[in-house]
Design an enzyme around this catalytic site. Sequence first.
Site, PDB file in Angstrom:
ATOM      1  N   TYR A   1      41.484 -65.919 -57.380  1.00 38.78           N
ATOM      2  CA  TYR A   1      40.117 -65.400 -57.225  1.00 38.78           C
ATOM      3  C   TYR A   1      39.243 -66.504 -56.658  1.00 38.78           C
ATOM      4  CZ  TYR A   1      38.529 -60.752 -58.306  1.00 38.78           C
ATOM      5  OH  TYR A   1      38.228 -59.420 -58.200  1.00 38.78           O
TER       6      TYR A   1
ATOM      7  N   GLU B   1      35.701 -65.950 -55.223  1.00 35.81           N
ATOM      8  CA  GLU B   1      34.371 -65.489 -54.784  1.00 35.81           C
ATOM      9  C   GLU B   1      33.517 -66.678 -54.388  1.00 35.81           C
ATOM     10  OE1 GLU B   1      32.576 -63.135 -57.833  1.00 35.81           O
ATOM     11  OE2 GLU B   1      33.739 -61.349 -57.305  1.00 35.81           O
TER      12      GLU B   1
ATOM     13  N   ASP C   1      31.232 -55.767 -30.964  1.00 35.34           N
ATOM     14  CA  ASP C   1      32.391 -55.489 -31.817  1.00 35.34           C
ATOM     15  C   ASP C   1      33.599 -55.492 -30.886  1.00 35.34           C
ATOM     16  OD1 ASP C   1      34.449 -54.425 -33.288  1.00 35.34           O
ATOM     17  OD2 ASP C   1      33.305 -52.743 -34.106  1.00 35.34           O
TER      18      ASP C   1
ATOM     19  N   THR D   1      38.217 -56.999 -35.678  1.00 31.96           N
ATOM     20  CA  THR D   1      39.386 -56.892 -36.539  1.00 31.96           C
ATOM     21  C   THR D   1      40.371 -57.969 -36.073  1.00 31.96           C
ATOM     22  OG1 THR D   1      40.308 -55.258 -35.022  1.00 31.96           O
ATOM     23  CG2 THR D   1      39.195 -54.407 -36.972  1.00 31.96           C
TER      24      THR D   1
ATOM     25  N   LYS E   1      44.548 -56.032 -34.214  1.00 34.00           N
ATOM     26  CA  LYS E   1      44.826 -55.243 -33.004  1.00 34.00           C
ATOM     27  C   LYS E   1      45.421 -56.191 -31.956  1.00 34.00           C
ATOM     28  CE  LYS E   1      41.515 -51.864 -34.597  1.00 34.00           C
ATOM     29  NZ  LYS E   1      40.193 -51.226 -34.479  1.00 34.00           N
TER      30      LYS E   1
ATOM     31  N   ARG F   1      45.926 -57.269 -41.208  1.00 29.93           N
ATOM     32  CA  ARG F   1      44.978 -56.156 -41.205  1.00 29.93           C
ATOM     33  C   ARG F   1      43.700 -56.608 -41.884  1.00 29.93           C
ATOM     34  NH1 ARG F   1      45.394 -51.406 -39.677  1.00 29.93           N
ATOM     35  NH2 ARG F   1      47.468 -52.037 -39.020  1.00 29.93           N
TER      36      ARG F   1
HETATM   37  C1  LIG Z   1      39.382 -50.613 -35.317  1.00 30.26           C
HETATM   38  C2  LIG Z   1      37.920 -50.785 -35.168  1.00 30.26           C
HETATM   39  C3  LIG Z   1      37.078 -50.997 -36.272  1.00 30.26           C
HETATM   40  C4  LIG Z   1      37.464 -50.790 -37.694  1.00 30.26           C
HETATM   41  O1  LIG Z   1      38.489 -51.409 -38.210  1.00 30.26           O
HETATM   42  P1  LIG Z   1      39.144 -51.029 -39.624  1.00 30.26           P
HETATM   43  O2  LIG Z   1      39.838 -52.276 -39.930  1.00 30.26           O
HETATM   44  O3  LIG Z   1      40.007 -49.857 -39.374  1.00 30.26           O
HETATM   45  O4  LIG Z   1      38.023 -50.727 -40.573  1.00 30.26           O
HETATM   46  C5  LIG Z   1      35.751 -51.266 -36.030  1.00 30.26           C
HETATM   47  N1  LIG Z   1      35.259 -51.301 -34.797  1.00 30.26           N
HETATM   48  C6  LIG Z   1      36.027 -51.046 -33.720  1.00 30.26           C
HETATM   49  C7  LIG Z   1      35.414 -51.088 -32.371  1.00 30.26           C
HETATM   50  C8  LIG Z   1      37.377 -50.782 -33.870  1.00 30.26           C
HETATM   51  O5  LIG Z   1      38.117 -50.507 -32.786  1.00 30.26           O
END
Ligand SMILES: *Cc1c(COP(=O)(O)O)cnc(C)c1O
Length: 411
Positions: free
Chosen positions: A51, A53, A197, A223, A226, A232
């Site tokens: 933990y 935090e 994003d 993220t 990807k 993840r």
């Molecule tokens: C995949 C994605 C997310 C969200 O990701 P999670 O890990 O599934 O919550 C947010 N913004 C964009 C543009 C994405 O492609």
Amino acid sequence: MKNLQQTDSAIYDIIQKETERQEYGIELIASENYTSKAVMEAMGSVLTNKYSEGYVGKRYYGGNEVIDEMEQLAIDRCKELFGCEHVNVQPLSGSPANAAVYLAVLKPGDKVLGLKLDHGGHLSHGHPVNFSGMLYNFVQYEVEKETGRIDMDKVREIALREKPKMILAGFSAYSRNLDWKRFKEIADEVGAITMADISHIAGLIAGKALESPVPYFDIVTTTTHKTLRGPRAAIIMCKEQYAKAIDKGLFPGMQGGPHDHINAGKAVAFYEALQPEFQEYAKNVIKNAQAMANELMKRGYKIISDGTDNHLMVVDMTSKGVSGKESEVALEKVGISTSRSTIPFDTRKPFDPSGLRIGTAAITTRGFTEEDSVKVADIIDRTIQARDDEEALKKIREEIIALCKEHPLYQ
Ligand SMILES: *Cc1c(COP(=O)(O)O)cnc(C)c1O
């Protein structure tokens, strides 16, 4: 995984089955990738027991001297990779990362400009069924019907009219480069905060195959699972000026304890992305996507915006007389994973839309070349045509297994 096999053979067997599915299937879901075994080992480590935090040097629990070392290393590597001033490596995933940003710099009801979901945006960019659309006043820009591209003059018009507190650039299903500089200029004109994003393209940016918004934008979320090929999870990068607010927004604002085992996996992924091979990887992902898009277009498939600059494309399957869902189901039968997708101005319902989104991040990780990508396009085309012919589909399944064997994944 000897221990798992002995303790819980049911879950062990399920993992074996999924390993097999991944090994002998063609993964074209644009948001997926395969992490290295090194990343997985970090994620499967004793760091899950801790933990912590708080942040490095300022924890609310004892015994964090080793965790501090790990988190600092993750931060240092991330800064080197993206050249950001500040990074928070604790977000559990993309949606909570975005939530933490909104919490940090907006008040409920504040106006944000974002890309519409069915034009390539993301649920967390203001869709009415998502917390973002419920708590904040999202105004959305779209792509052009004719070109399938975002028209920056229109974005400016909307920004001047709406005067948003924040402008959000980013997508889940858009195959063209975003004009980061122009977004920043427009935001400056109306005094808006800039947020990018880059969840889908972070790996291509890290691999220097696409331009980065980090030098221009106030806040950049992504993220890590990807194209970046890590665990993840997610990260938030920002200018020093926003560092305190972002850190507070994430913890204690949004999350409790960080997932240290996952954060160690991120550190490993950043290390891997800093290697010269990763730049080759990023280039190849795009080459493969372009090869696939060109072959599909040659065969009469309509691709939104007529091609791609990144790892993904949205194909209008109605150009071949089949829906997105029918296509997804047919391809699943032969071992190709894709995701159905709405297309801009879709006349069909979201559950069975017109489009199919495909991406090349995963197949490129396992070594598929441009030639293989053309083969995959050919297989997709034949599968769609033979979708009601079980015998033909069986034969195609065999071809796919052979192709996967040429490019072993984990075995
Ligand atoms: C995949 C994605 C997310 C969200 O990701 P999670 O890990 O599934 O919550 C947010 N913004 C964009 C543009 C994405 O492609």
